[in-house]
Every structure is written in structure tokens, then in C-alpha cells.
Design an enzyme around this catalytic site. Structure first.
Site, PDB file in Angstrom:
ATOM      1  CE1 TYR A 116      42.747  41.364  38.420  1.00 49.46           C
ATOM      2  CE2 TYR A 116      44.500  41.800  36.598  1.00 49.46           C
ATOM      3  CZ  TYR A 116      43.693  40.893  37.288  1.00 49.46           C
ATOM      4  OH  TYR A 116      44.263  39.663  37.331  1.00 49.46           O
ATOM      5  CB  SER A 161      48.221  40.340  36.731  1.00 54.80           C
ATOM      6  OG  SER A 161      47.631  40.544  35.602  1.00 54.80           O
TER       7      SER A 161
HETATM    8  P1  NDP Z   1      37.838  33.257  38.435  1.00 57.27           P
HETATM    9  O1  NDP Z   1      36.962  34.619  38.593  1.00 57.27           O
HETATM   10  O2  NDP Z   1      37.865  32.269  37.945  1.00 57.27           O
HETATM   11  O3  NDP Z   1      37.756  33.011  40.178  1.00 57.27           O
HETATM   12  C1  NDP Z   1      38.276  33.914  41.204  1.00 57.27           C
HETATM   13  C2  NDP Z   1      37.778  33.085  42.435  1.00 57.27           C
HETATM   14  O4  NDP Z   1      37.717  34.246  43.460  1.00 57.27           O
HETATM   15  C3  NDP Z   1      36.350  32.728  42.440  1.00 57.27           C
HETATM   16  O5  NDP Z   1      36.464  31.533  43.331  1.00 57.27           O
HETATM   17  C4  NDP Z   1      35.839  33.820  43.299  1.00 57.27           C
HETATM   18  O6  NDP Z   1      34.562  33.287  44.127  1.00 57.27           O
HETATM   19  C5  NDP Z   1      36.719  34.201  44.110  1.00 57.27           C
HETATM   20  N1  NDP Z   1      36.090  35.587  44.684  1.00 57.27           N
HETATM   21  C6  NDP Z   1      35.960  36.637  44.008  1.00 57.27           C
HETATM   22  N2  NDP Z   1      35.506  37.792  44.803  1.00 57.27           N
HETATM   23  C7  NDP Z   1      35.743  37.402  45.922  1.00 57.27           C
HETATM   24  C8  NDP Z   1      35.056  37.769  47.516  1.00 57.27           C
HETATM   25  N3  NDP Z   1      34.653  38.935  47.667  1.00 57.27           N
HETATM   26  N4  NDP Z   1      35.249  36.939  48.470  1.00 57.27           N
HETATM   27  C9  NDP Z   1      35.631  35.646  48.288  1.00 57.27           C
HETATM   28  N5  NDP Z   1      36.185  35.178  47.404  1.00 57.27           N
HETATM   29  C10 NDP Z   1      36.119  35.963  46.138  1.00 57.27           C
HETATM   30  O7  NDP Z   1      39.384  33.943  38.286  1.00 57.27           O
HETATM   31  P2  NDP Z   1      40.875  33.283  38.080  1.00 57.27           P
HETATM   32  O8  NDP Z   1      40.683  31.864  38.688  1.00 57.27           O
HETATM   33  O9  NDP Z   1      41.156  33.666  36.768  1.00 57.27           O
HETATM   34  O10 NDP Z   1      41.747  34.279  39.006  1.00 57.27           O
HETATM   35  C11 NDP Z   1      42.346  33.633  40.019  1.00 57.27           C
HETATM   36  C12 NDP Z   1      43.593  34.811  40.338  1.00 57.27           C
HETATM   37  O11 NDP Z   1      44.226  34.620  39.359  1.00 57.27           O
HETATM   38  C13 NDP Z   1      43.134  36.153  40.740  1.00 57.27           C
HETATM   39  O12 NDP Z   1      43.743  36.895  41.626  1.00 57.27           O
HETATM   40  C14 NDP Z   1      43.489  36.849  39.356  1.00 57.27           C
HETATM   41  O13 NDP Z   1      43.736  38.060  39.163  1.00 57.27           O
HETATM   42  C15 NDP Z   1      44.649  35.781  38.697  1.00 57.27           C
HETATM   43  N6  NDP Z   1      44.992  35.988  37.407  1.00 57.27           N
HETATM   44  C16 NDP Z   1      44.239  35.164  36.456  1.00 57.27           C
HETATM   45  C17 NDP Z   1      44.703  35.372  35.058  1.00 57.27           C
HETATM   46  C18 NDP Z   1      43.770  34.513  33.997  1.00 57.27           C
HETATM   47  O14 NDP Z   1      44.111  34.440  32.987  1.00 57.27           O
HETATM   48  N7  NDP Z   1      42.878  33.769  34.533  1.00 57.27           N
HETATM   49  C19 NDP Z   1      45.798  36.031  34.739  1.00 57.27           C
HETATM   50  C20 NDP Z   1      46.579  36.734  35.619  1.00 57.27           C
HETATM   51  C21 NDP Z   1      46.128  36.904  36.779  1.00 57.27           C
HETATM   52  P3  NDP Z   1      33.170  33.114  43.300  1.00 57.27           P
HETATM   53  O15 NDP Z   1      33.223  31.941  42.330  1.00 57.27           O
HETATM   54  O16 NDP Z   1      32.037  32.640  44.600  1.00 57.27           O
HETATM   55  O17 NDP Z   1      32.814  34.278  42.678  1.00 57.27           O
END
Ligand code: NDP
Length: 247
Positions: A166, A153
Site C-alpha cells: 500500500y 497517503s
Molecule cells: P473505502 O474503502 O471506504 O473506499 C474505497 C473505494 O474504492 C470504494 O468505493 C471501493 O469500491 C473502491 N474500490 C476498491 N477496489 C476497487 C476496484 N478493484 N475497482 C473499483 N473500485 C474499487 O476507502 P477510503 O474512502 O478511505 O479511501 C479513498 C482513498 O483515500 C484511497 O485511495 C485511500 O488509499 C485513500 N486514503 C484514505 C485514508 C483514510 O483515512 N480513509 C487515509 C489516506 C489515504 P467498493 O465500495 O465497491 O468496494
């Protein structure tokens, strides 16, 4: 962005595990990897979401995926050892690993981060990556060329007020990638990070509730770098932290 373009069959014969594959960026990555010929292993905590991705891949004519229901918050090293064993038995090798799952926690002053929130963010964003990578190294070694991609990030490169646990977890993720890239340099496994940049997902909406999501890139639009790092086009790329949305 054009230098990240890959061919239609760029991921043919590759087995790729995606964490957090049920939603957001991980879901889109799973669909795109399958569209480019990969056999994908969908790992996540909400089985219904994983099943929906499974169904979409099958409906689009992709190779039948595998589903691994796992809550990274409660997962232990033993779960990851079992996962490695299952992958070895069912697929013989692992060509790609996308560490994508993550949680935001709450944006708040450093002095007010509760212990439980710190532990949860570190467990999901960092500890799971450590134990999963450690367990999967032997199956990654069985692939002719394996690619491990971590998700960073902007706040994992430059600290920002109120992003506490985070941001710190993302700095540590960058650090783990660098340690591994150096340690395995010259081997068949490469390690890199992607910083997605602002992307239209539910996590982004939680972090920036006042923002108009329609002004953000969609997960689909940031996929070229994900496909590139998973494909053999990036065989020589190791230890890099790439931007999915270069300025
Ligand atoms: P979302 O919240 O849309 O998706 C996150 C995913 O992680 C979901 O599928 C969620 O599952 C899963 N998840 C969360 N906790 C757990 C857990 N305990 N066990 C298993 N799975 C889990 O986030 P994004 O798609 O936006 O983020 C994806 C990555 O990109 C992350 O690492 C985030 O930090 C990073 N990121 C995103 C940015 C953005 O602007 N979107 C910017 C910078 C980095 P469930 O749906 O079941 O909750």
C-alpha cells in the site's frame, strides 16, 4: 483550511470522473462535486452503491450523473480507451479526474507479502491510474482547464513498517503525479495529490480496528481541498501534494 473555500457554483459546467465513487471519500466527493454544479461520472465496482449515489444526487436536484461499472483489478488498457471514447461522445470533454479508488491489502511484514496481494494492490492503486490517465489525456485536453487529482497517503511520503504494498503504491502515485505535472507544465492540464489524512471510512477501520472512529474527521469535513483542486481557484496549482487535514 479557509483558503480552500470555493463558491456554491464553483464546478458549474464541469464534467468530473470519480473512481471508487460508491463509498467512503469518493462517494462524498461525488456528492459534493454535484452540489457545486458538476456533472459527475461515477466509476466503481459495486453497481448498487453507485446507484445509491446516483439516486441521492438526483434527489438533491443535481445534474444527472453517469455510472461506469468497472472493477479496476481486472480492467485493461482497452477498457480505459473505451471509457475515453464514451466520455468524448457523451460529454465532449473531461474537466476533472479524481483517482480515489484504492485497496489496503493487509498490513504485514515485507517478507510475507504474497505475490497475489502485491499484484492486486499495485493493479488497483497504481496500474489503473497509469492506464486510465494515459487513455483520458486526449479528453482532458479538450477541456479549457483540466484538473487531475491523485489520492496519496501519509505512508506515501514516509515509509512505515508493515504498510508494504500500500505504502509503495502511494509513493509511486506521488511520483506519477510529479512526472505528469512536469511534463504538462504550462499546458491546460494540472496534476496534484491529496493526502486525506485519517478519515472515518471502512478502509481506515480495517487499518486501525482498535480506534474510535468518532474521533476521526468525516469525509465531509475533508472536502474543501477536493473542491478547491477541482475548481478554477486552483488553476495555477500544479505538482503539489496537499493535505486535506493540515496540521
Ligand atoms: P473505502 O474503502 O471506504 O473506499 C474505497 C473505494 O474504492 C470504494 O468505493 C471501493 O469500491 C473502491 N474500490 C476498491 N477496489 C476497487 C476496484 N478493484 N475497482 C473499483 N473500485 C474499487 O476507502 P477510503 O474512502 O478511505 O479511501 C479513498 C482513498 O483515500 C484511497 O485511495 C485511500 O488509499 C485513500 N486514503 C484514505 C485514508 C483514510 O483515512 N480513509 C487515509 C489516506 C489515504 P467498493 O465500495 O465497491 O468496494
Amino acid at each position: 483550511m479557509s483558503s480552500y473555500q470555493v463558491t456554491e457554483n464553483a464546478l458549474q459546467n464541469k464534467v468530473i470522473l470519480i473512481t471508487g465513487a460508491g463509498d467512503g471519500i469518493g462517494k462524498t466527493a461525488a456528492l459534493e462535486f454535484a452540489r457545486h454544479g458538476a456533472e459527475v461520472i461515477l466509476l466503481g465496482r459495486t453497481v448498487k452503491k453507485l446507484e445509491a449515489v446516483y439516486d441521492q444526487i438526483v434527489a438533491e436536484g443535481g445534474k444527472e450523473p453517469a455510472i461506469v461499472p468497472l472493477d479496476l483489478e481486472g480492467a485493461t488498457p482497452n477498457h480505459y480507451q473505451q471509457l475515453a471514447q464514451t466520455i468524448k461522445e457523451q460529454f465532449g470533454q473531461l474537466d476533472g479526474l479524481l483517482h480515489n479508488a484504492g485497496v489496503l491489502g493487509n498490513l504485514r511484514p515485507f517478507s510475507q507479502i504474497p505475490e497475489q496481494e502485491w499484484q492486486q494492490v499495485m493493479q488497483v492503486n497504481l496500474n489503473s491510474e497509469f492506464f486510465m490517465t494515459q487513455a483520458l489525456l486526449p479528453v482532458l485536453k479538450l477541456a479549457p482547464a483540466a484538473s487531475v487529482v491523485f489520492t496519496s497517503s501519509g505512508v506515501g511520503r514516509k515509509g512505515r513498517a508493515y504498510w508494504g504494498a500500500y505504502a509503495i503504491s502511494k509513493f509511486a502515485t506521488e511520483g506519477m503525479m510529479q512526472v505528469l505535472a512536469d511534463e504538462y507544465s504550462g499546458s491546460s492540464i494540472r496534476f496534484n495529490c491529496i493526502n486525506p489524512g485519517a478519515t472515518r471510512t471502512s478502509m481506515r477501520a480495517r487499518a486501525y480496528p482498535g480506534e474510535n472512529p468518532m474521533q476521526l474527521k468525516t469525509p465531509e469535513e475533508i472536502m474543501p481541498v477536493y473542491l478547491y483542486l477541482m475548481s478554477d481557484n486552483s488553476l495555477k496549482v500544479n505538482g503539489q501534494s496537499l493535505d486535506a487535514q493540515p496540521k
